[in-house]
Scaffold this motif. Structure first.
Motif, mmCIF file in Angstrom:
data_model
loop_
_atom_site.group_PDB
_atom_site.id
_atom_site.type_symbol
_atom_site.label_atom_id
_atom_site.label_comp_id
_atom_site.label_asym_id
_atom_site.label_seq_id
_atom_site.Cartn_x
_atom_site.Cartn_y
_atom_site.Cartn_z
ATOM 1 N N ALA A 200 0.861 -1.182 0.000
ATOM 2 C CA ALA A 200 0.000 0.000 0.000
ATOM 3 C C ALA A 200 0.893 1.225 0.000
ATOM 4 O O ALA A 200 2.069 1.159 0.376
ATOM 5 N N GLU A 217 -3.209 2.622 5.383
ATOM 6 C CA GLU A 217 -3.846 2.111 4.169
ATOM 7 C C GLU A 217 -3.698 0.593 4.085
ATOM 8 O O GLU A 217 -4.633 -0.117 3.686
ATOM 9 N N LYS A 221 -6.667 -2.258 4.072
ATOM 10 C CA LYS A 221 -6.773 -3.118 2.894
ATOM 11 C C LYS A 221 -6.653 -4.619 3.225
ATOM 12 O O LYS A 221 -7.402 -5.443 2.690
#
Length: 223
Positions: A200, A217, A221
């Motif tokens: 990410a 992030e 994810k």
């Protein structure tokens, strides 16, 4: 002539700063791009310490958490992100003295510059009025963050490190993949990878904040 504009003086006093030595305050709002003898850098160095001690003192008195948790909260309170947030909250940007070029490059909305100038102003408050006056102002300006519990949640990089270990994965690897913009309004993009899981990216005004964003992030994810 190191004279504050009337609107800057009114803003400073209205915010809670007490002006005696005007040259100090003029320097505190002056960015290096102005090319003047005095800018905010030395005051920012001092104000950073004033801020840290003021927040550490408050946390020690009001939070019974162990040392590690206190350090986590302190780091969140004095981060460039939080300092810039406080600066925006009090309307600092229009009163900063930066060059036309720095302004065109986005300097007036840069987390780095806003954070530095708010710390420089704390340094000026300390020199002009003493530590107690500076500490009182810190607690006033940082009250929403302090009372809102900022920093209680785990730092994204720590959370990702523990997640990787808990899932028998290699430690996260961070890589700077892009740096753009002038020094006073730089943008950093960092990629984080966990072997055999994924990657990410995060972009921010400092490498540390970009790493933090990338970790956040990644957790959203894959976590």
């Amino acid at each position: 002539m190191s004279a504050l504009k009337p609107e800057a003086r009114d803003w400073l006093t209205g915010t809670g700063f007490t002006i005696k030595d005007e040259a100090l305050w003029f320097a505190a709002i002056t960015h290096g791009s102005m090319g003047e003898k005095q800018d905010y850098e030395r005051l920012e160095f001092l104000g950073d310490r004033v801020l840290g001690l003021s927040i550490a003192d408050w946390l020690y008195a009001h939070d019974s958490a162990p040392e590690g948790k206190l350090a986590q909260r302190l780091n969140a309170m004095v981060s460039r992100e939080t300092c810039a947030q406080v600066a925006r909250g009090i309307g600092l940007a229009p009163h900063m003295r930066i060059s036309k070029q720095a302004n065109a490059d986005g300097g007036r909305d840069s987390d780095n510059i806003l954070g530095d100038v708010i710390e420089a102003l704390l340094g000026a408050q300390f020199l002009d009025n003493g530590f107690e006056a500076a500490r009182t102002l810190v607690l006033k300006l940082w009250r929403p963050a302090l009372e809102g519990g900022a920093g209680r949640s785990k730092h994204p990089k720590s959370a990702l490190q523990e997640w990787a270990a808990g899932n028998q994965r290699r430690p996260p690897e961070y890589e700077l993949v892009d740096r753009s913009g002038p020094d006073h309004a730089a943008k950093f993009t960092v990629r984080v990878k966990v072997h055999k899981v994924g990657e990410a990216e995060g972009t921010a005004g400092s490498k540390q904040e970009a790493e933090k964003q990338a970790a956040r992030e990644f957790m959203e994810k894959y976590g």
